[in-house]
Enzyme design. Structure first.
Site, PDB file in Angstrom:
ATOM      1  N   ARG A   1       0.848  -1.210   0.000  1.00  0.00           N
ATOM      2  CA  ARG A   1       0.000   0.000   0.000  1.00  0.00           C
ATOM      3  C   ARG A   1       0.871   1.243   0.000  1.00  0.00           C
ATOM      4  NH1 ARG A   1      -4.789   0.248   4.227  1.00  0.00           N
ATOM      5  NH2 ARG A   1      -3.093   0.825   5.602  1.00  0.00           N
TER       6      ARG A   1
ATOM      7  N   ASP B   1       0.423  -2.811  12.273  1.00  0.00           N
ATOM      8  CA  ASP B   1       0.897  -3.223  10.948  1.00  0.00           C
ATOM      9  C   ASP B   1       1.306  -4.701  10.996  1.00  0.00           C
ATOM     10  OD1 ASP B   1       2.772  -3.771   8.744  1.00  0.00           O
ATOM     11  OD2 ASP B   1       2.529  -1.636   8.319  1.00  0.00           O
TER      12      ASP B   1
ATOM     13  N   THR C   1      -1.706   7.411  -0.531  1.00  0.00           N
ATOM     14  CA  THR C   1      -2.999   7.168  -1.199  1.00  0.00           C
ATOM     15  C   THR C   1      -3.712   5.929  -0.658  1.00  0.00           C
ATOM     16  OG1 THR C   1      -1.988   5.744  -2.865  1.00  0.00           O
ATOM     17  CG2 THR C   1      -2.050   8.111  -3.355  1.00  0.00           C
TER      18      THR C   1
ATOM     19  N   ASP D   1       4.898  -5.674   9.759  1.00  0.00           N
ATOM     20  CA  ASP D   1       5.941  -5.290  10.717  1.00  0.00           C
ATOM     21  C   ASP D   1       5.932  -6.206  11.931  1.00  0.00           C
ATOM     22  OD1 ASP D   1       7.050  -3.243   9.257  1.00  0.00           O
ATOM     23  OD2 ASP D   1       5.753  -1.698  10.110  1.00  0.00           O
TER      24      ASP D   1
HETATM   25  C1  PRP Z   1      -1.035  -4.648   4.655  1.00  0.00           C
HETATM   26  C2  PRP Z   1      -1.770  -5.960   4.854  1.00  0.00           C
HETATM   27  C3  PRP Z   1      -2.592  -6.049   3.598  1.00  0.00           C
HETATM   28  C4  PRP Z   1      -2.937  -4.609   3.319  1.00  0.00           C
HETATM   29  C5  PRP Z   1      -4.360  -4.357   3.766  1.00  0.00           C
HETATM   30  O1  PRP Z   1       0.048  -4.812   3.814  1.00  0.00           O
HETATM   31  O2  PRP Z   1      -0.934  -7.064   5.047  1.00  0.00           O
HETATM   32  O3  PRP Z   1      -1.900  -6.602   2.489  1.00  0.00           O
HETATM   33  O4  PRP Z   1      -2.037  -3.810   4.097  1.00  0.00           O
HETATM   34  O5  PRP Z   1      -4.753  -3.086   3.441  1.00  0.00           O
HETATM   35  P1  PRP Z   1      -5.859  -2.770   2.352  1.00  0.00           P
HETATM   36  O6  PRP Z   1      -7.003  -3.671   2.622  1.00  0.00           O
HETATM   37  O7  PRP Z   1      -6.188  -1.314   2.606  1.00  0.00           O
HETATM   38  O8  PRP Z   1      -5.266  -2.971   0.991  1.00  0.00           O
HETATM   39  P2  PRP Z   1       1.081  -3.636   3.461  1.00  0.00           P
HETATM   40  O9  PRP Z   1       0.654  -2.941   2.212  1.00  0.00           O
HETATM   41  O10 PRP Z   1       1.309  -2.776   4.666  1.00  0.00           O
HETATM   42  O11 PRP Z   1       2.389  -4.435   3.067  1.00  0.00           O
HETATM   43  P3  PRP Z   1       3.328  -5.401   3.951  1.00  0.00           P
HETATM   44  O12 PRP Z   1       2.560  -6.677   4.193  1.00  0.00           O
HETATM   45  O13 PRP Z   1       4.493  -5.611   3.057  1.00  0.00           O
HETATM   46  O14 PRP Z   1       3.672  -4.699   5.234  1.00  0.00           O
HETATM   47  N1  URA Z   2      -2.522  -3.108   7.087  1.00  0.00           N
HETATM   48  C1  URA Z   2      -2.126  -3.500   8.320  1.00  0.00           C
HETATM   49  O1  URA Z   2      -1.118  -4.194   8.468  1.00  0.00           O
HETATM   50  N2  URA Z   2      -2.856  -3.099   9.381  1.00  0.00           N
HETATM   51  C2  URA Z   2      -3.957  -2.342   9.262  1.00  0.00           C
HETATM   52  O2  URA Z   2      -4.589  -2.016  10.282  1.00  0.00           O
HETATM   53  C3  URA Z   2      -4.343  -1.934   7.973  1.00  0.00           C
HETATM   54  C4  URA Z   2      -3.614  -2.342   6.903  1.00  0.00           C
END
Ligand code: PRP
Ligand code: URA
Length: 214
Positions: free
Chosen positions: A109, A205, A113, A208
């Site tokens: 993400r 997150d 945005t 993380d």
């Molecule tokens: C997080 C999570 C999902 C997404 C959810 O990933 O693991 O993939 O956000 O958000 P959404 O429903 O608004 O799309 P992130 O993009 O933070 O990536 P990461 O897993 O690499 O930390």
């Molecule tokens: N992605 C995450 O990891 N946590 C949230 O709460 C939303 C998006």
């Protein structure tokens, strides 16, 4: 709560799931424990998501007589984690279905945005004929899951089941509205999204916390 097609939604409210979820949410839970809990919750969720796997008869010889048992009727399954956090759910599903193939969708993400950007996509052979379990612990705006489902549909997949641990009403509605056939499994539907598109109360997150990167 927005209206959506509840017939395609399963919230897993088993007491053990709710117990583990509370520990998962706790900000004091260590990276090691967080990772183990994600695996355990994925096992419960996978068990529920595969409840309708077709069976066929098999002859079994017990120490006393011959009887008819059941075996899974050769259904082909693939697990599709959304990177990064979804990777944390793969071992749980493979514990249930060791022969499942694994595909990967890399989505991240944008912090401003909140829209997902695809940086990787690789599916196993004959993915179109498989039951695909798309796994990602978090369903926030739904953008990431919707994108992954679109990539699978483009590859010809008919049977898509999305497995998340923590969802919110906005994300559930967006995903179910985006695709007429996808089925969604989650352990909780939390209250709402905040201004940064994080789920409240949520768990922070997930990527993380699985990898200890913050
Ligand atoms: C997080 C999570 C999902 C997404 C959810 O990933 O693991 O993939 O956000 O958000 P959404 O429903 O608004 O799309 P992130 O993009 O933070 O990536 P990461 O897993 O690499 O930390
Ligand atoms: N992605 C995450 O990891 N946590 C949230 O709460 C939303 C998006």
């Amino acid at each position: 709560m927005p209206a959506y097609d509840e017939s395609r939604l399963t919230v897993i409210d088993h007491p053990l799931v709710q117990h583990k979820l509370a520990i998962l949410r706790n900000k004091k839970t260590s990276t090691k424990d967080f990772r183990e809990l994600v695996t355990e919750l994925s096992i419960f969720e996978g068990y529920e998501a595969l409840r309708d796997l077709p069976l066929e008869d098999v002859e079994v010889e017990t120490p006393l007589e011959v009887t008819t048992g059941k075996k899974i009727a050769g259904k082909k399954i693939a697990v599709i984690p959304i990177l990064r956090a979804g990777l944390g759910m793969v071992d749980g599903i493979l514990t249930l279905v060791p022969s499942a193939r694994v595909g990967h969708v890399g989505l991240e993400r944008d912090h401003e945005t909140h829209l997902p950007r695809t940086y990787y996509c690789k599916f196993p052979p004959s993915v179109a004929d498989r039951t695909c379990l798309v796994v990602d612990p978090m369903l926030a705006t739904g953008g990431s899951l919707i994108e992954a489902i679109k990539l699978l549909r483009k590859a010809g997949v008919k049977d898509i089941r999305a497995l998340t641990l923590v969802s919110c009403p906005e994300g559930v509605k967006a995903v179910l509205d985006s695709d007429p056939d996808v089925r969604l499994f989650t352990c909780t539907i939390d209250r709402e999204l905040n201004d940064h598109a994080y789920i409240l109360p949520g768990l922070g997150d997930a990527g993380d916390r699985v990898y200890g990167t913050k």
